[in-house]
Design a protein around this motif. Structure first.
Motif, PDB file in Angstrom:
ATOM      1  N   VAL A 153      -5.074   1.785 -12.138  1.00  0.00           N
ATOM      2  CA  VAL A 153      -6.277   0.953 -12.071  1.00  0.00           C
ATOM      3  C   VAL A 153      -6.894   0.883 -13.467  1.00  0.00           C
ATOM      4  O   VAL A 153      -7.188   1.927 -14.070  1.00  0.00           O
ATOM      5  CB  VAL A 153      -7.307   1.554 -11.097  1.00  0.00           C
ATOM      6  CG1 VAL A 153      -8.575   0.715 -11.078  1.00  0.00           C
ATOM      7  CG2 VAL A 153      -6.726   1.651  -9.701  1.00  0.00           C
ATOM      8  N   ILE A 165      -9.897  -2.245  -4.502  1.00  0.00           N
ATOM      9  CA  ILE A 165     -10.912  -1.552  -5.278  1.00  0.00           C
ATOM     10  C   ILE A 165     -12.228  -2.303  -5.017  1.00  0.00           C
ATOM     11  O   ILE A 165     -12.209  -3.534  -4.945  1.00  0.00           O
ATOM     12  CB  ILE A 165     -10.543  -1.602  -6.791  1.00  0.00           C
ATOM     13  CG1 ILE A 165      -9.109  -1.087  -7.030  1.00  0.00           C
ATOM     14  CG2 ILE A 165     -11.556  -0.851  -7.631  1.00  0.00           C
ATOM     15  CD1 ILE A 165      -8.847   0.342  -6.607  1.00  0.00           C
ATOM     16  N   VAL A 178      -2.912  -0.044  -8.746  1.00  0.00           N
ATOM     17  CA  VAL A 178      -2.984  -1.363  -8.109  1.00  0.00           C
ATOM     18  C   VAL A 178      -1.648  -2.069  -8.355  1.00  0.00           C
ATOM     19  O   VAL A 178      -0.848  -1.628  -9.183  1.00  0.00           O
ATOM     20  CB  VAL A 178      -4.156  -2.222  -8.660  1.00  0.00           C
ATOM     21  CG1 VAL A 178      -5.486  -1.681  -8.167  1.00  0.00           C
ATOM     22  CG2 VAL A 178      -4.125  -2.304 -10.176  1.00  0.00           C
ATOM     23  N   THR A 179      -1.457  -3.154  -7.635  1.00  0.00           N
ATOM     24  CA  THR A 179      -0.178  -3.853  -7.683  1.00  0.00           C
ATOM     25  C   THR A 179      -0.231  -4.977  -8.704  1.00  0.00           C
ATOM     26  O   THR A 179      -1.114  -5.832  -8.647  1.00  0.00           O
ATOM     27  CB  THR A 179       0.158  -4.418  -6.288  1.00  0.00           C
ATOM     28  OG1 THR A 179       0.079  -3.338  -5.360  1.00  0.00           O
ATOM     29  CG2 THR A 179       1.544  -5.019  -6.249  1.00  0.00           C
ATOM     30  N   ALA A 180       0.732  -4.966  -9.616  1.00  0.00           N
ATOM     31  CA  ALA A 180       0.852  -6.070 -10.582  1.00  0.00           C
ATOM     32  C   ALA A 180       1.757  -7.157 -10.019  1.00  0.00           C
ATOM     33  O   ALA A 180       1.503  -8.346 -10.197  1.00  0.00           O
ATOM     34  CB  ALA A 180       1.409  -5.550 -11.902  1.00  0.00           C
ATOM     35  N   CYS A 207       0.814  -1.226   0.000  1.00  0.00           N
ATOM     36  CA  CYS A 207       0.000   0.000   0.000  1.00  0.00           C
ATOM     37  C   CYS A 207       0.843   1.270   0.000  1.00  0.00           C
ATOM     38  O   CYS A 207       0.461   2.263  -0.616  1.00  0.00           O
ATOM     39  CB  CYS A 207      -0.956   0.000   1.187  1.00  0.00           C
ATOM     40  SG  CYS A 207      -2.450  -0.951   0.842  1.00  0.00           S
ATOM     41  N   TYR A 264      -8.229  -7.581  -1.424  1.00  0.00           N
ATOM     42  CA  TYR A 264      -7.034  -6.807  -1.067  1.00  0.00           C
ATOM     43  C   TYR A 264      -5.754  -7.619  -1.328  1.00  0.00           C
ATOM     44  O   TYR A 264      -5.605  -8.742  -0.843  1.00  0.00           O
ATOM     45  CB  TYR A 264      -7.133  -6.439   0.417  1.00  0.00           C
ATOM     46  CG  TYR A 264      -5.913  -5.772   0.962  1.00  0.00           C
ATOM     47  CD1 TYR A 264      -5.363  -4.675   0.308  1.00  0.00           C
ATOM     48  CD2 TYR A 264      -5.281  -6.230   2.110  1.00  0.00           C
ATOM     49  CE1 TYR A 264      -4.222  -4.054   0.802  1.00  0.00           C
ATOM     50  CE2 TYR A 264      -4.150  -5.617   2.609  1.00  0.00           C
ATOM     51  CZ  TYR A 264      -3.632  -4.533   1.946  1.00  0.00           C
ATOM     52  OH  TYR A 264      -2.502  -3.927   2.412  1.00  0.00           O
ATOM     53  N   ARG A 293      -4.614   6.461  -9.530  1.00  0.00           N
ATOM     54  CA  ARG A 293      -4.824   5.443  -8.488  1.00  0.00           C
ATOM     55  C   ARG A 293      -4.273   4.138  -9.045  1.00  0.00           C
ATOM     56  O   ARG A 293      -4.630   3.738 -10.161  1.00  0.00           O
ATOM     57  CB  ARG A 293      -6.326   5.342  -8.159  1.00  0.00           C
ATOM     58  CG  ARG A 293      -6.663   4.384  -7.029  1.00  0.00           C
ATOM     59  CD  ARG A 293      -6.279   4.972  -5.673  1.00  0.00           C
ATOM     60  NE  ARG A 293      -6.830   4.161  -4.580  1.00  0.00           N
ATOM     61  CZ  ARG A 293      -6.239   3.077  -4.070  1.00  0.00           C
ATOM     62  NH1 ARG A 293      -5.085   2.666  -4.560  1.00  0.00           N
ATOM     63  NH2 ARG A 293      -6.812   2.406  -3.089  1.00  0.00           N
ATOM     64  N   VAL A 312       4.946 -12.239  -5.359  1.00  0.00           N
ATOM     65  CA  VAL A 312       3.537 -12.426  -5.715  1.00  0.00           C
ATOM     66  C   VAL A 312       3.245 -11.699  -7.025  1.00  0.00           C
ATOM     67  O   VAL A 312       3.533 -10.506  -7.149  1.00  0.00           O
ATOM     68  CB  VAL A 312       2.607 -11.880  -4.606  1.00  0.00           C
ATOM     69  CG1 VAL A 312       1.148 -12.171  -4.947  1.00  0.00           C
ATOM     70  CG2 VAL A 312       2.953 -12.475  -3.246  1.00  0.00           C
ATOM     71  N   ASP A 313       2.693 -12.430  -7.988  1.00  0.00           N
ATOM     72  CA  ASP A 313       2.230 -11.822  -9.234  1.00  0.00           C
ATOM     73  C   ASP A 313       0.709 -11.847  -9.257  1.00  0.00           C
ATOM     74  O   ASP A 313       0.094 -12.918  -9.151  1.00  0.00           O
ATOM     75  CB  ASP A 313       2.788 -12.577 -10.456  1.00  0.00           C
ATOM     76  CG  ASP A 313       4.276 -12.364 -10.622  1.00  0.00           C
ATOM     77  OD1 ASP A 313       4.706 -11.198 -10.599  1.00  0.00           O
ATOM     78  OD2 ASP A 313       5.013 -13.363 -10.746  1.00  0.00           O
ATOM     79  N   TYR A 314       0.126 -10.653  -9.371  1.00  0.00           N
ATOM     80  CA  TYR A 314      -1.331 -10.523  -9.419  1.00  0.00           C
ATOM     81  C   TYR A 314      -1.741 -10.582 -10.893  1.00  0.00           C
ATOM     82  O   TYR A 314      -1.654  -9.586 -11.608  1.00  0.00           O
ATOM     83  CB  TYR A 314      -1.754  -9.216  -8.755  1.00  0.00           C
ATOM     84  CG  TYR A 314      -1.325  -9.142  -7.301  1.00  0.00           C
ATOM     85  CD1 TYR A 314      -2.103  -9.715  -6.301  1.00  0.00           C
ATOM     86  CD2 TYR A 314      -0.130  -8.543  -6.931  1.00  0.00           C
ATOM     87  CE1 TYR A 314      -1.702  -9.682  -4.969  1.00  0.00           C
ATOM     88  CE2 TYR A 314       0.282  -8.502  -5.602  1.00  0.00           C
ATOM     89  CZ  TYR A 314      -0.509  -9.071  -4.630  1.00  0.00           C
ATOM     90  OH  TYR A 314      -0.108  -9.045  -3.321  1.00  0.00           O
ATOM     91  N   LEU A 315      -2.125 -11.785 -11.331  1.00  0.00           N
ATOM     92  CA  LEU A 315      -2.373 -12.014 -12.757  1.00  0.00           C
ATOM     93  C   LEU A 315      -3.683 -11.379 -13.200  1.00  0.00           C
ATOM     94  O   LEU A 315      -3.795 -10.879 -14.313  1.00  0.00           O
ATOM     95  CB  LEU A 315      -2.404 -13.521 -13.040  1.00  0.00           C
ATOM     96  CG  LEU A 315      -1.190 -14.320 -12.518  1.00  0.00           C
ATOM     97  CD1 LEU A 315      -1.394 -15.812 -12.776  1.00  0.00           C
ATOM     98  CD2 LEU A 315       0.097 -13.838 -13.175  1.00  0.00           C
TER      99      LEU A 315
END
Lengths: 157, 157
Positions: A149, B52, A94-96, A67, B57, A92, B100-103
Motif C-alpha cells: 500500500v 483501503i 493492494v492489487t496492481a 483478496c 474495492y 499490507r 484488470v490493471d488498477y492504474l
C-alpha cells in the motif's frame, strides 16, 4: 495449517476491505492461512452469487483471487523478511493487476478451495498465482501483481 | 444514448447474474447502453464497497469490467449480425478470461463511468476492452474475452 488467518493480523484501519476485512460486516471476510508453502482459503458462495443459474458469479471468483492474493503477498513478505506475522510496520498489499482465466464453470452450492503461492517477491512487489477448486476440480486460474500500500493511501493514525 | 440497457433484453432465465441480472435483488444490476460505437454504464459503489478506506474495492471494479464486458459483447454480436436487440436466439455471453490493471486508486463516493468497446468479434468469441473513470480520470483499464454461453450451461426452458 495455521489457525489464525493472515487477515487477523491486519491493523484495524486496514481491515475494512469488502473482500477480506474482518471489520466489514457487509463483505466476504475471506480468511487466508498458510498450508506448507501454499496459502489456502475456503469460501462458500451464497445462492444469489450466481451468473448463469447453477454457477458461481465470475466477479466473485475474481474477488476471491484478488483478496486471497493480497493476503498471500502479505504472508509471503513476512516470511521473506523473517518477521513475525503482524509485527510493525505492517505488510499490507493492494492489487496492481489481476488476471483470471475461467477454465470451467464453477458450480454453486459447494465450498470453494482457493489456493495461492507467491511466485516472485521483489522490493515492494509480490506476484501471486492462485487457483479455485470445487469438489477437487480446478475451475479458475488466476494471478495478481500485488504492491505494498503506498504511504499516501494509508489513513492517518 | 439508448434508453434501454443491453441487460433489459436478456431472457428472464439468464437475468439472475449477481453483477448485471435485473432479476437479482441482491446484486449490482449494472446497466450497459450504446453510446455511438462505445458502451457505457454508470455505477455508484456503496460506502462498504471499500478496500483501503476512501477507495473502491478492486473486486467490485473487476466485476464492473466483467459484466459490462459481457453486456458489450452481447450488444456487439447483435450489431454485427444486423439483428434487433433481444431477438431470438438470444446472444448471452460468459467470461473466459479477465484482465484488470488498477492504474490509480479509485475514489469512493462518486459515480463511476464504465466505458467499453468490442475490439474483436470472431465466431462465438468477442474481445472487449473497457475503462473505469472517476471524475473524468481513468483509474482502471480492463479487457475480457467473452464467449457465448455454451448450450449445456443454459437451464432447460
Amino acid at each position: 495449517m495455521d489457525e489464525k488467518a493472515v487477515q487477523d493480523f491486519y491493523p484495524p484501519d486496514l481491515s475494512h476491505c469488502y473482500g477480506c476485512g474482518r471489520l466489514n460486516e457487509h463483505g466476504y471476510r475471506i480468511r487466508s492461512r498458510w498450508d506448507g508453502d501454499d496459502t489456502v482459503a475456503v469460501f462458500t458462495p451464497e445462492t444469489y452469487h450466481t451468473s448463469i443459474p447453477g454457477y458461481v458469479y465470475g466477479g466473485l471468483l475474481a474477488s476471491l483471487i484478488d483478496c486471497h492474493g493480497t493476503g498471500t503477498a502479505a504472508a509471503a513478505a513476512y516470511r521473506a523478511a523473517q518477521r513475525e506475522m503482524g509485527s510493525e510496520p505492517a505488510f499490507r498489499f493492494v492489487t496492481a493487476s489481476l488476471k483470471v482465466d475461467y477454465l470451467k464453470p464453477t458450480p454453486l452450492g459447494v465450498p470453494l478451495d482457493i489456493r495461492g503461492k507467491a511466485i516472485e517477491i521483489k522490493g515492494r512487489k509480490v506476484v501471486v498465482s492462485a487457483t479455485i477448486s470445487a469438489g477437487g476440480v480446478v475451475c479458475v486460474q488466476g494471478e495478481i501483481v500485488a504492491v505494498q500500500v503506498p504511504e499516501g493511501m494509508i489513513p492517518p493514525r
